[in-house]
Scaffold this active site. Structure first.
Site, PDB file in Angstrom:
ATOM      1  N   THR A  93       0.787  -1.232   0.000  1.00  0.00           N
ATOM      2  CA  THR A  93       0.000   0.000   0.000  1.00  0.00           C
ATOM      3  C   THR A  93       0.825   1.292   0.000  1.00  0.00           C
ATOM      4  O   THR A  93       0.567   2.194  -0.793  1.00  0.00           O
ATOM      5  CB  THR A  93      -0.936  -0.017   1.226  1.00  0.00           C
ATOM      6  OG1 THR A  93      -1.805  -1.146   1.069  1.00  0.00           O
ATOM      7  CG2 THR A  93      -1.750   1.253   1.350  1.00  0.00           C
ATOM      8  N   ASN A 114       5.384  -0.923   3.801  1.00  0.00           N
ATOM      9  CA  ASN A 114       4.467  -0.250   4.736  1.00  0.00           C
ATOM     10  C   ASN A 114       5.163  -0.006   6.070  1.00  0.00           C
ATOM     11  O   ASN A 114       4.919   0.995   6.727  1.00  0.00           O
ATOM     12  CB  ASN A 114       3.237  -1.114   5.001  1.00  0.00           C
ATOM     13  CG  ASN A 114       2.341  -1.254   3.782  1.00  0.00           C
ATOM     14  OD1 ASN A 114       2.372  -0.418   2.889  1.00  0.00           O
ATOM     15  ND2 ASN A 114       1.544  -2.311   3.743  1.00  0.00           N
ATOM     16  N   TYR A 179      -4.841  10.495   9.021  1.00  0.00           N
ATOM     17  CA  TYR A 179      -5.546   9.256   8.686  1.00  0.00           C
ATOM     18  C   TYR A 179      -6.374   8.757   9.867  1.00  0.00           C
ATOM     19  O   TYR A 179      -5.887   8.639  10.993  1.00  0.00           O
ATOM     20  CB  TYR A 179      -4.566   8.156   8.243  1.00  0.00           C
ATOM     21  CG  TYR A 179      -5.330   6.958   7.754  1.00  0.00           C
ATOM     22  CD1 TYR A 179      -5.996   6.996   6.537  1.00  0.00           C
ATOM     23  CD2 TYR A 179      -5.448   5.812   8.527  1.00  0.00           C
ATOM     24  CE1 TYR A 179      -6.746   5.921   6.084  1.00  0.00           C
ATOM     25  CE2 TYR A 179      -6.195   4.723   8.081  1.00  0.00           C
ATOM     26  CZ  TYR A 179      -6.838   4.787   6.865  1.00  0.00           C
ATOM     27  OH  TYR A 179      -7.581   3.728   6.435  1.00  0.00           O
ATOM     28  N   ASP A 215      -9.727  -3.921   0.399  1.00  0.00           N
ATOM     29  CA  ASP A 215      -8.444  -4.526   0.786  1.00  0.00           C
ATOM     30  C   ASP A 215      -8.574  -5.291   2.107  1.00  0.00           C
ATOM     31  O   ASP A 215      -8.136  -6.438   2.215  1.00  0.00           O
ATOM     32  CB  ASP A 215      -7.378  -3.438   0.920  1.00  0.00           C
ATOM     33  CG  ASP A 215      -6.061  -3.988   1.448  1.00  0.00           C
ATOM     34  OD1 ASP A 215      -5.383  -4.687   0.683  1.00  0.00           O
ATOM     35  OD2 ASP A 215      -5.739  -3.736   2.617  1.00  0.00           O
ATOM     36  N   HIS A 219      -7.914  -9.318   2.656  1.00  0.00           N
ATOM     37  CA  HIS A 219      -6.989  -9.959   3.607  1.00  0.00           C
ATOM     38  C   HIS A 219      -7.743 -10.952   4.491  1.00  0.00           C
ATOM     39  O   HIS A 219      -7.280 -12.052   4.730  1.00  0.00           O
ATOM     40  CB  HIS A 219      -6.349  -8.916   4.528  1.00  0.00           C
ATOM     41  CG  HIS A 219      -5.289  -8.102   3.869  1.00  0.00           C
ATOM     42  ND1 HIS A 219      -4.073  -8.623   3.498  1.00  0.00           N
ATOM     43  CD2 HIS A 219      -5.257  -6.795   3.497  1.00  0.00           C
ATOM     44  CE1 HIS A 219      -3.335  -7.671   2.935  1.00  0.00           C
ATOM     45  NE2 HIS A 219      -4.034  -6.547   2.922  1.00  0.00           N
ATOM     46  N   ASP A 262      -4.202   0.147  -5.629  1.00  0.00           N
ATOM     47  CA  ASP A 262      -2.765   0.151  -5.377  1.00  0.00           C
ATOM     48  C   ASP A 262      -2.103  -1.210  -5.566  1.00  0.00           C
ATOM     49  O   ASP A 262      -0.885  -1.307  -5.497  1.00  0.00           O
ATOM     50  CB  ASP A 262      -2.505   0.679  -3.960  1.00  0.00           C
ATOM     51  CG  ASP A 262      -3.290  -0.078  -2.899  1.00  0.00           C
ATOM     52  OD1 ASP A 262      -4.306  -0.730  -3.234  1.00  0.00           O
ATOM     53  OD2 ASP A 262      -2.885  -0.032  -1.727  1.00  0.00           O
ATOM     54  N   HIS A 366      -0.840  -9.345  -0.497  1.00  0.00           N
ATOM     55  CA  HIS A 366      -0.247  -8.770  -1.703  1.00  0.00           C
ATOM     56  C   HIS A 366       1.150  -8.329  -1.344  1.00  0.00           C
ATOM     57  O   HIS A 366       1.554  -8.426  -0.177  1.00  0.00           O
ATOM     58  CB  HIS A 366      -1.103  -7.600  -2.199  1.00  0.00           C
ATOM     59  CG  HIS A 366      -1.416  -6.614  -1.123  1.00  0.00           C
ATOM     60  ND1 HIS A 366      -0.588  -5.563  -0.812  1.00  0.00           N
ATOM     61  CD2 HIS A 366      -2.441  -6.558  -0.228  1.00  0.00           C
ATOM     62  CE1 HIS A 366      -1.108  -4.886   0.193  1.00  0.00           C
ATOM     63  NE2 HIS A 366      -2.234  -5.470   0.587  1.00  0.00           N
TER      64      HIS A 366
HETATM   65  P1  AMP Z   1      -2.002  -3.023   3.793  1.00  0.00           P
HETATM   66  O1  AMP Z   1      -1.463  -3.417   5.122  1.00  0.00           O
HETATM   67  O2  AMP Z   1      -0.951  -2.967   2.723  1.00  0.00           O
HETATM   68  O3  AMP Z   1      -3.156  -3.872   3.395  1.00  0.00           O
HETATM   69  O4  AMP Z   1      -2.490  -1.523   3.893  1.00  0.00           O
HETATM   70  C1  AMP Z   1      -3.845  -1.147   3.991  1.00  0.00           C
HETATM   71  C2  AMP Z   1      -4.050  -0.418   5.273  1.00  0.00           C
HETATM   72  O5  AMP Z   1      -3.197   0.704   5.335  1.00  0.00           O
HETATM   73  C3  AMP Z   1      -5.416   0.188   5.448  1.00  0.00           C
HETATM   74  O6  AMP Z   1      -6.357  -0.742   5.877  1.00  0.00           O
HETATM   75  C4  AMP Z   1      -5.164   1.255   6.503  1.00  0.00           C
HETATM   76  O7  AMP Z   1      -5.255   0.707   7.788  1.00  0.00           O
HETATM   77  C5  AMP Z   1      -3.724   1.636   6.255  1.00  0.00           C
HETATM   78  N1  AMP Z   1      -3.633   2.968   5.638  1.00  0.00           N
HETATM   79  C6  AMP Z   1      -4.052   3.316   4.407  1.00  0.00           C
HETATM   80  N2  AMP Z   1      -3.810   4.615   4.157  1.00  0.00           N
HETATM   81  C7  AMP Z   1      -3.207   5.106   5.249  1.00  0.00           C
HETATM   82  C8  AMP Z   1      -2.688   6.388   5.607  1.00  0.00           C
HETATM   83  N3  AMP Z   1      -2.779   7.427   4.777  1.00  0.00           N
HETATM   84  N4  AMP Z   1      -2.109   6.519   6.824  1.00  0.00           N
HETATM   85  C9  AMP Z   1      -2.020   5.455   7.669  1.00  0.00           C
HETATM   86  N5  AMP Z   1      -2.484   4.226   7.389  1.00  0.00           N
HETATM   87  C10 AMP Z   1      -3.088   4.049   6.202  1.00  0.00           C
HETATM   88 ZN    ZN Z   2      -3.274  -1.476  -0.354  1.00  0.00          ZN
HETATM   89 ZN    ZN Z   3      -3.623  -4.808   1.931  1.00  0.00          ZN
END
Ligand code: AMP
Ligand code: ZN
Ligand code: ZN
Length: 428
Positions: A93, A114, A179, A215, A219, A262, A366
């Site tokens: 992400t 991340n 956020y 998303d 998961h 993304d 992912h």
């Molecule tokens: P992932 O762990 O790659 O699935 O990332 C998705 C998660 O990232 C989302 O469910 C949010 O909790 C977090 N997220 C997305 N955008 C932001 C942001 N701008 N700042 C902080 N956390 C975020």
């Molecule tokens: Zn994502």
């Molecule tokens: Zn994700």
């Protein structure tokens, strides 16, 4: 260069009106005692409209095809739908979102995952920098489009985007929110549209909007679940609400909607595990990031030993020394990238016995090789800048910064994208 963070919004609005007035005079030799109400009608001939960039995290084109999505379909008939969008590596992400808005590969913007440790700063980035302040600049490399816009007398307003709640190059969007995943999606839409409203007090030229639920469900339940299907249909309803509200605010004609995701999502399995502690001595390494791309930082002098141990057992993953990582990944240059990169095959999870015993695995994930179709994201765009009723092949996320700065008439910062690679979807 003007530092817009110090410029009150009413002055910026005044400058924009003044510029509109200036062009009105130049073009039509007309008076301009008050251009307030006709900013949106007396636009320059090359004005391609404002841009609203929407991310539906983890959305795949396939999800749209297999579900009832009347609102996305409606947009597709009036815009450009790509077969998919190839992301940057790794397909996580933060790296991918930040590449979309900077046009830089992660090796050039520095957001390598991340969550990762920066050993020079001796601090951990975890879904954002450890503290929100001037130090943020040290984490986010490159120039996100909201900074480009603000520095060139345009107004940016962000309803969430990785990086958008940090100060970068000394600049923040005119409007942004820290956020907060608990803010309801319809409220996010109301807020961003109030910022874009041509009769509102912000009149943003560029705005972002972000939805996380597809998303999260991917998961939790896996990409092929009924739950994901239902969430995709619900998300489509939010897009329907956005379209209604755009009509009410008179934004329908002048706003360019760019809806992206993304990355995609892959099904995980307890049958597809790679136990790192079976392969190497964990005492010899720090793990910068875990799965599905393990970024391994060996102790001083241990790199070759660790690499060879992995190479000898290279099953269901591929391991590289950083300097040997093929060009296609564009993932060698940044100092945060450690010496050994281990990329799991699709659907495999890199873990340890103790972690797996305590936490298990989720149903989907992912982060894998960006070329895999399952890791591709989504791209749909509609508005005055775009062709209508057009389908195109796979587009590449790296070119979106070039595309958006072109639509907005901004001078782009140095980046890795190429406008000509994506220009064919524009109405010109
Ligand atoms: P992932 O762990 O790659 O699935 O990332 C998705 C998660 O990232 C989302 O469910 C949010 O909790 C977090 N997220 C997305 N955008 C932001 C942001 N701008 N700042 C902080 N956390 C975020
Ligand atoms: Zn994502
Ligand atoms: Zn994700």
């Amino acid at each position: 260069m003007i530092n817009h963070i110090e410029m009150p919004n009413n002055i910026k609005t005044y400058i924009k009106r003044y510029l509109t007035c200036f062009f009105s005079v130049a073009l039509f030799i007309s008076g301009c005692s008050d251009v307030d109400t006709d900013r949106e009608t007396e636009i320059q001939s090359d004005d391609r409209g404002a841009v609203l960039l929407i991310s539906i995290d983890g959305l795949m084109t396939e999800y749209m095809e297999r579900n009832e999505t009347p609102n996305l379909d409606w947009i597709a008939r009036r815009g450009v739908l790509a077969e998919s969008m190839e992301m940057v590596f790794p397909t996580k992400t933060f790296p991918t979102h930040y590449s979309i808005v900077t046009g830089l590969y992660p090796e050039n913007h520095g957001i390598i995952s991340n969550s990762f440790r920066d050993y020079e700063l001796d601090a951990l980035f975890s879904y954002g920098p450890p503290d929100n302040g001037p130090e943020d600049d040290l984490w986010w490399g490159g120039e996100p489009i909201w900074v480009t816009a603000e520095n060139q007398s345009q107004t940016a307003a962000t309803m969430f985007w990785p990086g958008s709640d940090s100060e970068i190059k000394g600049v923040r969007p005119t409007r942004f929110k820290d956020y907060d995943g608990s803010i309801p999606n319809l409220a996010r839409i109301d807020t961003v549209l109030s910022w874009l409203d041509p009769s509102g007090d912000v009149q943003a030229d560029f705005a972002t909007l972000y939805f996380s639920d597809v998303d999260s469900y991917g998961h939790r339940y896996g990409p092929n679940s009924e739950e994901v299907n239902n969430m995709v249909e619900e998300t489509d309803q939010w897009i329907g609400y956005l379209l209604e509200r755009m009509q009410e605010t008179g934004l329908e004609e002048r706003l360019n909607l760019i809806i992206v995701s993304d990355h995609g999502m892959a099904e995980l399995s307890d049958e597809r595990l790679i136990f790192l502690d079976d392969l190497i001595d964990m005492e010899n390494v720090d793990i910068v990031d875990w799965t599905p791309v393990a970024m391994i930082r060996p102790e001083e002098g241990k790199t070759q030993e660790v690499y060879e141990a992995l190479k000898e057992n290279e099953q269901n993953f591929t391991v590289y020394l950083r300097e040997e990582l093929p060009d296609v990944y564009r993932f060698r240059e940044h100092y945060r990238i450690p010496d050994i990169i281990m990329i799991a095959d699709l659907g495999y999870t890199i873990t340890t016995h103790s972690f797996y015993n305590q936490r298990g695995i989720s149903a989907g994930n992912h982060g894998y090789d960006h070329r895999l179709p399952e890791m591709h994201g989504f791209f749909l765009a509609k508005g005055p800048a775009f062709l209508t009723d057009e389908q195109t092949g796979t587009v590449r996320a790296i070119h979106l910064y070039e595309l958006m700065t072109y639509i907005l008439g901004l001078e782009p910062a140095i980046n890795d994208g190429v406008l000509d690679e994506i220009r064919h979807i524009l109405n010109e």
